[in-house]
Design a protein around this motif. Structure first.
Motif, PDB file in Angstrom:
ATOM      1  N   THR A   1      62.820 -57.023  84.055  1.00 39.31           N
ATOM      2  CA  THR A   1      63.129 -55.669  84.530  1.00 39.31           C
ATOM      3  C   THR A   1      63.759 -55.654  85.913  1.00 39.31           C
ATOM      4  O   THR A   1      64.253 -54.619  86.358  1.00 39.31           O
ATOM      5  CB  THR A   1      61.848 -54.813  84.573  1.00 39.31           C
ATOM      6  OG1 THR A   1      60.992 -55.286  85.641  1.00 39.31           O
ATOM      7  CG2 THR A   1      61.085 -54.885  83.256  1.00 39.31           C
ATOM      8  N   PHE A   2      63.733 -56.798  86.604  1.00 47.66           N
ATOM      9  CA  PHE A   2      64.199 -56.834  87.988  1.00 47.66           C
ATOM     10  C   PHE A   2      65.686 -56.496  88.052  1.00 47.66           C
ATOM     11  O   PHE A   2      66.511 -57.082  87.348  1.00 47.66           O
ATOM     12  CB  PHE A   2      63.942 -58.225  88.576  1.00 47.66           C
ATOM     13  CG  PHE A   2      64.326 -58.366  90.020  1.00 47.66           C
ATOM     14  CD1 PHE A   2      63.736 -57.574  90.994  1.00 47.66           C
ATOM     15  CD2 PHE A   2      65.277 -59.304  90.409  1.00 47.66           C
ATOM     16  CE1 PHE A   2      64.085 -57.709  92.334  1.00 47.66           C
ATOM     17  CE2 PHE A   2      65.629 -59.459  91.747  1.00 47.66           C
ATOM     18  CZ  PHE A   2      65.033 -58.652  92.714  1.00 47.66           C
ATOM     19  N   ARG A   3      66.036 -55.549  88.907  1.00 46.09           N
ATOM     20  CA  ARG A   3      67.415 -55.069  88.989  1.00 46.09           C
ATOM     21  C   ARG A   3      68.265 -55.857  89.991  1.00 46.09           C
ATOM     22  O   ARG A   3      69.477 -55.652  90.068  1.00 46.09           O
ATOM     23  CB  ARG A   3      67.424 -53.577  89.350  1.00 46.09           C
ATOM     24  CG  ARG A   3      66.832 -52.688  88.254  1.00 46.09           C
ATOM     25  CD  ARG A   3      67.277 -51.247  88.423  1.00 46.09           C
ATOM     26  NE  ARG A   3      66.678 -50.629  89.593  1.00 46.09           N
ATOM     27  CZ  ARG A   3      65.599 -49.854  89.588  1.00 46.09           C
ATOM     28  NH1 ARG A   3      64.989 -49.600  88.429  1.00 46.09           N
ATOM     29  NH2 ARG A   3      65.125 -49.316  90.699  1.00 46.09           N
TER      30      ARG A   3
ATOM     31  N   THR B   1      58.633 -56.313  89.574  1.00 43.21           N
ATOM     32  CA  THR B   1      58.979 -54.923  89.278  1.00 43.21           C
ATOM     33  C   THR B   1      60.498 -54.775  89.309  1.00 43.21           C
ATOM     34  O   THR B   1      61.212 -55.689  89.734  1.00 43.21           O
ATOM     35  CB  THR B   1      58.343 -53.985  90.315  1.00 43.21           C
ATOM     36  OG1 THR B   1      59.012 -54.169  91.579  1.00 43.21           O
ATOM     37  CG2 THR B   1      56.846 -54.278  90.488  1.00 43.21           C
ATOM     38  N   PRO B   2      61.023 -53.647  88.882  1.00 44.32           N
ATOM     39  CA  PRO B   2      62.480 -53.468  88.966  1.00 44.32           C
ATOM     40  C   PRO B   2      63.028 -53.602  90.384  1.00 44.32           C
ATOM     41  O   PRO B   2      64.198 -53.965  90.569  1.00 44.32           O
ATOM     42  CB  PRO B   2      62.674 -52.048  88.423  1.00 44.32           C
ATOM     43  CG  PRO B   2      61.524 -51.853  87.477  1.00 44.32           C
ATOM     44  CD  PRO B   2      60.371 -52.555  88.128  1.00 44.32           C
ATOM     45  N   THR B   3      62.195 -53.346  91.383  1.00 43.21           N
ATOM     46  CA  THR B   3      62.690 -53.345  92.765  1.00 43.21           C
ATOM     47  C   THR B   3      62.091 -54.439  93.645  1.00 43.21           C
ATOM     48  O   THR B   3      62.354 -54.478  94.852  1.00 43.21           O
ATOM     49  CB  THR B   3      62.408 -51.986  93.426  1.00 43.21           C
ATOM     50  OG1 THR B   3      60.990 -51.722  93.372  1.00 43.21           O
ATOM     51  CG2 THR B   3      63.153 -50.871  92.704  1.00 43.21           C
TER      52      THR B   3
END
Length: 366
Positions: A153-155, A269-271
């Motif tokens: 999910t990491f952006r 996490t995504p962020t």
């Protein structure tokens, strides 16, 4: 296009890094002729082994423990030049000086039992039928990527030491560096000078080594790695048991807080990364990140040997010296205790000695 259908040779050496070139040198000294009695196959585009892929910001003067190849010293090298250039050039001169005739780029895809007691070595240029094989493929081609919840999910960007480009691309970025080895600390200290923020995360508390690292300490470290290999467990690197050298650069980085370490996060996490509320040292914290750099090491690149079923239940290949216990035709150099440059030199010599005994004992099939 294949150069031939099946070609008979006494020995195939797979890999032309430190260990492979050492083995080739000793084969030549023993009387074996390159391209007739033995071949050296290397999948890399040019000389230098894994060194040719090192990041450009790693100068030769900061290389950890480079030991000269047998028979030819590396002298007069500019400590400020990139290590990839210095060592790549040295390996190229070495191959030419001893006429080792390394064939590249050649991929070895599988090694199987062949006819008449020979090994069938399947490659991108054809098949070799060999009486023995010296495997010197190292680890660079198998970077280890740990897996954590939420990783997909990491952006931001994720990369490994194998793809580290130097510090410049991290300018103004928030970077999490994962890994407590020499590469991780080198990356971190470089990146900290240009990044917006850095966070250092390791599984274990880093161990620093003060004072000289002499011959006795080196033997003790190698013995710890060797014990795992004898038990058929996957090898740890020699560096992993020596600790991190506490030099002036490391002391300065510690004083600046660059090497303030956090325990491993629990999820991505995504962020950024996050720790559970009950995590030791984490206590529910989160860290925002644009980049996660995995300085998490490498594994032995020996998948091409899988058809021979050399692995033990513990996951490693058990060796006696350099000889695979499950198949005496196979020698592993640069594996486990011989992964250091000086260890690779010694392993190349030992492997050739044992291979010669094997070939003199086993007559060539009619």
């Amino acid at each position: 296009m294949n150069d031939f259908e099946v070609r008979d040779v006494d020995v195939v050496v797979v890999g032309a890094g430190q260990a492979g070139l050492s083995a080739a040198y000793h084969l030549r000294r023993t009387g074996y002729v390159p391209d007739r009695d033995f071949v050296v196959l290397d999948h890399a585009p040019g000389p230098g082994g894994a060194w040719q892929f090192r990041w450009p910001s790693l100068p030769y003067g900061k290389v950890h423990g480079m030991h000269a190849l047998p028979g030819m010293e590396l002298t007069g090298a500019d400590a400020g030049r990139p290590s990839a250039e210095v060592i790549g050039g040295y390996f190229a001169r070495y191959e030419e000086a001893f006429d080792l005739r390394v064939r590249r780029p050649v991929d070895v895809t599988a090694v199987r039992d062949g006819e008449g007691g020979r090994l069938r070595v399947e490659t991108s240029e054809g098949v070799y039928a060999a009486r023995a094989l010296i495997n010197a493929t190292g680890t660079w081609d198998r970077p280890f990527w740990p897996r954590y919840p939420g990783q997909g999910t990491f952006r931001g960007r994720q990369l490994h030491t194998a793809d580290y480009p130097g510090p410049e691309p991290f300018a103004g970025r928030r970077v999490v560096v994962v890994g407590g080895g020499a590469s991780g600390t080198q990356h971190l200290m470089e990146i900290a000078d240009v990044a917006a923020a850095t966070t250092w995360v390791t599984r274990r508390e880093p161990v620093y080594r003060e004072g000289a690292f002499g011959e006795a300490e080196g033997r003790a470290a190698v013995a710890l790695v060797e014990e795992r290999v004898r038990r058929g467990l996957p090898p740890r690197s020699v560096v992993s048991v020596t600790g991190l050298p506490l030099n002036d650069a490391v002391r300065e980085a510690r004083a600046r807080g660059v090497l303030d370490r956090l325990p491993m996060f629990d999820r991505i996490t995504p962020t950024g990364v996050a720790w559970d509320p009950d995590a030791e040292g984490g206590r529910g914290r989160t860290v925002d990140a644009d980049v996660i750099l995995w300085a998490t090491g490498f594994r032995a690149a020996i998948d091409h040997l899988a058809p021979l079923r050399l692995r033990e239940p513990g996951g490693g290949v058990r060796v006696d010296g350099t000889r695979a216990v499950r198949d005496g035709r196979i020698h592993l150099v640069g594996y486990g205790p011989s992964a250091s440059t000086v260890g690779a030199n010694r392993a190349g010599r030992a492997a050739v000695r044992d291979v010669r005994r094997l070939l003199e004992r086993e007559p060539v099939p009619a």
